[in-house]
Scaffold this active site. Sequence first.
Site, mmCIF file in Angstrom:
data_model
loop_
_atom_site.group_PDB
_atom_site.id
_atom_site.type_symbol
_atom_site.label_atom_id
_atom_site.label_comp_id
_atom_site.label_asym_id
_atom_site.label_seq_id
_atom_site.Cartn_x
_atom_site.Cartn_y
_atom_site.Cartn_z
ATOM 1 N N CYS A 151 0.816 -1.212 0.000
ATOM 2 C CA CYS A 151 0.000 0.000 0.000
ATOM 3 C C CYS A 151 0.850 1.262 0.000
ATOM 4 C CB CYS A 151 -0.915 -0.006 1.214
ATOM 5 S SG CYS A 151 -1.905 -1.480 1.261
ATOM 6 N N GLU A 152 1.669 1.400 -1.006
ATOM 7 C CA GLU A 152 2.458 2.619 -1.181
ATOM 8 C C GLU A 152 2.652 2.832 -2.673
ATOM 9 O OE1 GLU A 152 5.694 3.863 0.996
ATOM 10 O OE2 GLU A 152 5.333 2.545 2.715
#
Length: 426
Positions: free
Chosen positions: A356-357
């Site tokens: 999640c980046e």
Amino acid sequence: MNGNSKWGGNGRFQYQNNQLQCENIPLAALAEEFGTPLYIYSRAAIVENAHAFLAQAPARALVCYAVKANGNPAILRLLADAGLGADVTSGGELFLALHAGFAPEKIIYSGVGKLPHEINAALDAHIRSLHVESGMELALIGEIASQRQQVVPIGVRVNPDIHVETHPYISTGAKQHKFGVSPETAVTLIHTAAQHPWLKPVGIAAHLGSQIQETAPFIASADFLIGLADELTSSGIQLEYVDVGGGLGVQYANDKWEVQSEKIQNWVEVVSEPVQKAGYGLIMEPGRSIIAAAGVLLTQVVYTKPQDAKQFAIVDAGMNDLLRPTLYSAHHEILEVRRTSEVHPTLRYDIVGPICETGDFLAKERPFPFLSPGDLLAVFHAGAYGFAMSSNYNGRLRPAEVLVDDATPHLIRQRQTYDHLLAGTK
Ligand code: LLP
């Protein structure tokens, strides 16, 4: 691209009938047996690179493999058996090096923040030398040596203020960096050690940084160290060696791939010449040049999706498995394991992971044929600072590692299980 047949790792990764192989095993078979993401290393490539260092090294030379590049115990054993020494940077790496069977007299310890228990462990093991990086550290080692009444061989890491072309995070030999001490301080520290009843100055070291392609900075560094050593000789202190550090780069882009062992031999020849002439022993601390090209990271496409003007291929390896692309904007070549058709003329993929980046990518804007779920991709030159910098970020498990020896794969690290996420917790 090297005649389309030899692919990195001294040619140990090659296509046979459009199937990418490591030595004599198709990578697809390894994916089948061990799953993905998976680090795969060629034993032959590692040994060949190690031998290239040894073949060209002069008589009083020590090749100390930088354990930080890849500390897998099986790989360390291979390198220890080949005759290399080890450059360690923590108590943990010292433990790994001793466990792998490196001879203590071939282990050196560099690092700016050695803790008392780490210094004691190095003294327990009677390693070749500790390379000090500050006056405070030398004082502490002196105290510990006195308490133990043990003679401790000391090298001083000097900061030669030589600037190199590489990523700023991995350039280490300029005076604004935290590493080493100034030449004047180095001379003072060597004198201090010489006067200490339990310290014995044996060498002077420098490490300019990593992923350096030119030889000129290394020659400048060797000359600089020789100059300092000669200055010390004239004041009555005879050092045994100069240590030129590591830092020899590899070519990551596939239009420049080269035979790594030849590049190594050339580098050793060039660097050792002035040191030998000056009559000192030589220490080298290579990491990347031995192991980078000998390893790939195998990953599988999970989904593809168009988004805005882009095509994403979402794969099962992320920045937790290979941090280099996002941390250093590093380019790693990525090839299809099954070569299907020619690359699409306009299609470009961002190869991204599940984390999640937005920084979670392995490559951007790369030409490929159409990719589909299940397609296997090999990320090249992942042997150095790949697994070594992996993490459990986003609750992801560290990948397995396989060492290929001709047609036999050896599982040299199991894939983690969810139990690892609980290990040591309450
Ligand atoms: N000696 C010392 C004191 C070092 O600090 C290093 C690497 C080496 C030797 C080995 O250097 P090599 O031959 O591997 O260039 N994580 C970064 C690289 C960091 C290098 C740190 N020091 C990367 O992925 O590019």
